[in-house]
Design a protein around this motif. Structure first.
Motif, PDB file in Angstrom:
ATOM      1  N   ASN A  32       5.972  -7.207 -13.630  1.00  0.00           N
ATOM      2  CA  ASN A  32       4.829  -8.045 -13.567  1.00  0.00           C
ATOM      3  C   ASN A  32       3.671  -6.910 -13.240  1.00  0.00           C
ATOM      4  N   GLU A  33       2.518  -7.094 -13.538  1.00  0.00           N
ATOM      5  CA  GLU A  33       1.393  -6.481 -12.968  1.00  0.00           C
ATOM      6  C   GLU A  33       1.104  -6.785 -11.570  1.00  0.00           C
ATOM      7  N   PRO A  34       0.555  -5.800 -10.662  1.00  0.00           N
ATOM      8  CA  PRO A  34       0.232  -6.098  -9.459  1.00  0.00           C
ATOM      9  C   PRO A  34      -0.782  -7.057  -9.350  1.00  0.00           C
ATOM     10  N   GLU A  35      -0.653  -7.924  -8.443  1.00  0.00           N
ATOM     11  CA  GLU A  35      -1.428  -9.133  -8.038  1.00  0.00           C
ATOM     12  C   GLU A  35      -2.153  -9.026  -6.742  1.00  0.00           C
ATOM     13  N   GLY A  36      -3.633  -8.623  -6.697  1.00  0.00           N
ATOM     14  CA  GLY A  36      -4.108  -8.585  -5.528  1.00  0.00           C
ATOM     15  C   GLY A  36      -4.253  -9.805  -4.699  1.00  0.00           C
ATOM     16  N   LEU A  37      -4.003  -9.969  -3.378  1.00  0.00           N
ATOM     17  CA  LEU A  37      -3.847 -11.028  -2.612  1.00  0.00           C
ATOM     18  C   LEU A  37      -4.979 -11.201  -1.713  1.00  0.00           C
ATOM     19  N   SER A  38      -5.368 -10.022  -0.848  1.00  0.00           N
ATOM     20  CA  SER A  38      -6.376 -10.173   0.276  1.00  0.00           C
ATOM     21  C   SER A  38      -6.927  -8.979   0.457  1.00  0.00           C
TER      22      SER A  38
END
Length: 122
Positions: free
Chosen positions: A41-47
């Motif tokens: 998966n691609e990176p998922e920015g969270l916070s």
């Protein structure tokens, strides 16, 4: 360098607190963010939290469940995760950048830790 820790195996609905410790540089010169990435998966920015800690930003997927905070005296930032779900399973990374941008996390960070695995499963 950044060192992320605190991951583990938990059941749905449980909580975890991730830590991000900096060494070799002063973390309070940077905004700190967390992102996650599952296999393939691609990176998922969270916070992301600003240098002063006065502003925090969250992705919709974690808003209301995750809280980011920092202790500049300890050169450390944290991600408190509550009500964890199976879809939260991923490797979690912390990153330091000059500016907060949740959507950009994981792509061109000034500093990035090696990650810590979070698995949510019953």
């Amino acid at each position: 360098q950044l060192q992320a820790s605190g991951g583990g195996l938990v059941q749905p609905g449980e909580s975890l607190r991730l830590s991000c410790a900096a060494s070799g540089f002063t973390l309070d010169d940077y905004a700190v963010g967390w992102f996650r990435q599952g296999p393939g998966n691609e990176p998922e920015g969270l916070s992301c939290i600003t240098v002063s800690g006065s502003n925090q930003f969250y992705a919709d997927s974690v808003k209301g469940r995750f809280t980011i905070f920092r202790d500049n005296a300890k050169n450390t930032a944290y991600l408190q995760m509550t009500n964890l779900k199976p879809e939260d399973t991923a490797r979690y990374y912390c990153a330091a950048n000059l500016f907060c941008s949740v959507g950009s996390l994981g792509r061109n960070d000034d500093y990035r830790g090696q990650g810590t695995q979070v698995t949510v499963s019953s």
